[in-house]
Design a protein around this motif. Structure first.
Motif, PDB file in Angstrom:
ATOM      1  N   ALA A 294     -10.405   0.534  -1.214  1.00  0.00           N
ATOM      2  CA  ALA A 294     -10.514  -0.056   0.122  1.00  0.00           C
ATOM      3  C   ALA A 294     -11.463  -1.251   0.093  1.00  0.00           C
ATOM      4  O   ALA A 294     -12.500  -1.220  -0.582  1.00  0.00           O
TER       5      ALA A 294
ATOM      6  N   LYS B 235     -11.805  -7.362   7.055  1.00  0.00           N
ATOM      7  CA  LYS B 235     -11.896  -6.920   5.670  1.00  0.00           C
ATOM      8  C   LYS B 235     -12.400  -8.077   4.805  1.00  0.00           C
ATOM      9  O   LYS B 235     -12.162  -9.246   5.113  1.00  0.00           O
TER      10      LYS B 235
ATOM     11  N   ARG C 176       0.864  -1.185   0.000  1.00  0.00           N
ATOM     12  CA  ARG C 176       0.000   0.000   0.000  1.00  0.00           C
ATOM     13  C   ARG C 176       0.893   1.226   0.000  1.00  0.00           C
ATOM     14  O   ARG C 176       1.863   1.309   0.764  1.00  0.00           O
TER      15      ARG C 176
END
Length: 360
Positions: free
Chosen positions: A304, A320, A280
């Motif tokens: 995201a 996530k 990232r």
């Protein structure tokens, strides 16, 4: 379903002559050989957000389909309240038949007879692989349907007199789980030679990876103007414009701009797999950024992942989530979720891992 339409749009784009010319220009030489197979178990990974599904990655030999089918069946049987309408997973209900049809179709795209006599699931040191239980499930399914199926290390293969063999047995077809996508390693030489001679049907093969899963291809699939110039239909190009985050090749010439915009970017090695070597942009140090500039990377607009509430040992938390479609020839075989914490998808998160998807 937007994700399925996105897959179909990408596979339509992948058949265009101009697209093929471009992707094969940066592919290894072995990818020029096209024996016919489409590639079993393609994996299209999506994040879900306010703008709808966003394609993050395309994978050949995507792992987990057999495990997810078993997990979904077990969960539906044990966890469906008696008073509720059954949760639906149409793809799971026909999964076994679809798998056999897929391997048969791959075989027939390169051969004339109906079905291979013997198939090998091939990976380096397969018994040590995280997905070895899946190899066993695949072996059980195919063997029960009349295809003698072995699980082999490539070092067990030998090629001579136009035959690929293992322990004296002829191998007709290989379900390829190697991450040496161009079969370049010396220990894969027997498989490579048999493949290039057309003596064995290999799926997925180097051509499929080059055409669909090389990460450089995302720079083309996210360029709707270019796709329209190559005559992709307007509906598909408009859909890909919305669903495929912008990606570009990393070049030292663009270093200042990439560093400036890094917080909105995700950096991926073009030949990577399993989230190895990905970063990232907002986590980058100057040293790592310098390594990226020296390597072969793409920079993809950061999207995201969605989140899902979890209860682990009585504690409520979030994980996530991404969605994987397992497909063949643009048709969905199965959909599954992966739940995780951290920068990238992993199987180390407590309470995480694969999760089935049901329609309710």
């Amino acid at each position: 379903m937007t994700m399925e339409r996105t897959v179909q749009g990408i596979e339509s784009a992948s058949r265009m002559p101009s697209y093929l010319t471009e992707v094969l220009s940066w592919a290894p030489g072995i990818a020029q050989f096209d024996p016919g197979p489409l590639g079993v178990f393609m994996g299209y990974d999506f994040h879900l957000g306010p703008a709808g599904p966003q394609l993050i990655e395309i994978n050949t030999n995507a792992g987990g389909a057999f495990l997810n089918a078993m997990l979904a069946r077990a969960q539906r049987r044990c966890c469906q309240p008696a008073q509720s309408s059954p949760a639906k997973n149409p793809a799971m209900d026909r999964f076994d038949d679809a798998v056999l049809d897929m391997f048969r179709h791959e075989w027939q795209r390169q051969r004339t007879d109906s079905i291979p006599q013997r198939l090998a699931i091939v990976d380096d040191a397969p018994k040590s692989q995280f997905m070895f239980p899946e190899f066993q499930l695949a072996q059980q399914l195919l063997s029960a349907r009349g295809v003698d199926t072995l699980i082999l290390d490539p070092a067990e293969l030998a090629y001579a007199n136009g035959e690929l063999t293992a322990e004296g047995q002829r191998i007709d077809m290989v379900y390829n789980r190697l991450v040496d996508f161009a079969l370049e390693a010396p220990r894969h030489a027997a498989l490579r030679h048999a493949y290039l001679d057309g003596s064995v049907v290999v799926t997925p093969n180097p051509r499929v990876h080059a055409v669909l899963a090389d990460k450089r291809n995302l720079t083309l699939l996210s360029d709707s103007k270019l796709l329209r110039e190559w005559d992709l239909d307007r509906e598909s190009s408009d859909l890909l414009e919305k669903a495929v985050p912008k990606a570009r090749l990393v070049s030292r010439d663009d270093a200042a701009e990439l560093w400036r915009d890094r917080r909105g970017l995700f950096f991926k090695p073009v030949a990577g797999h399993g989230s190895k070597g990905v970063y990232r942009g907002d986590k980058l140090t100057r040293r790592v950024f310098e390594n990226i500039l020296e390597g072969d990377y793409i920079a993809q607009d950061l999207v995201a992942p969605g989140e899902r509430g979890l209860k682990i040992d009585g504690t409520v938390t979030t994980g996530k989530v991404d969605i994987r479609l397992y497909t063949y020839g643009g048709t969905t075989l199965l959909a599954a979720a992966r739940i995780y914490k951290g920068q990238t998808t992993n199987f180390r998160t407590a309470g995480g891992g694969f999760a089935p998807i049901f329609q309710v």
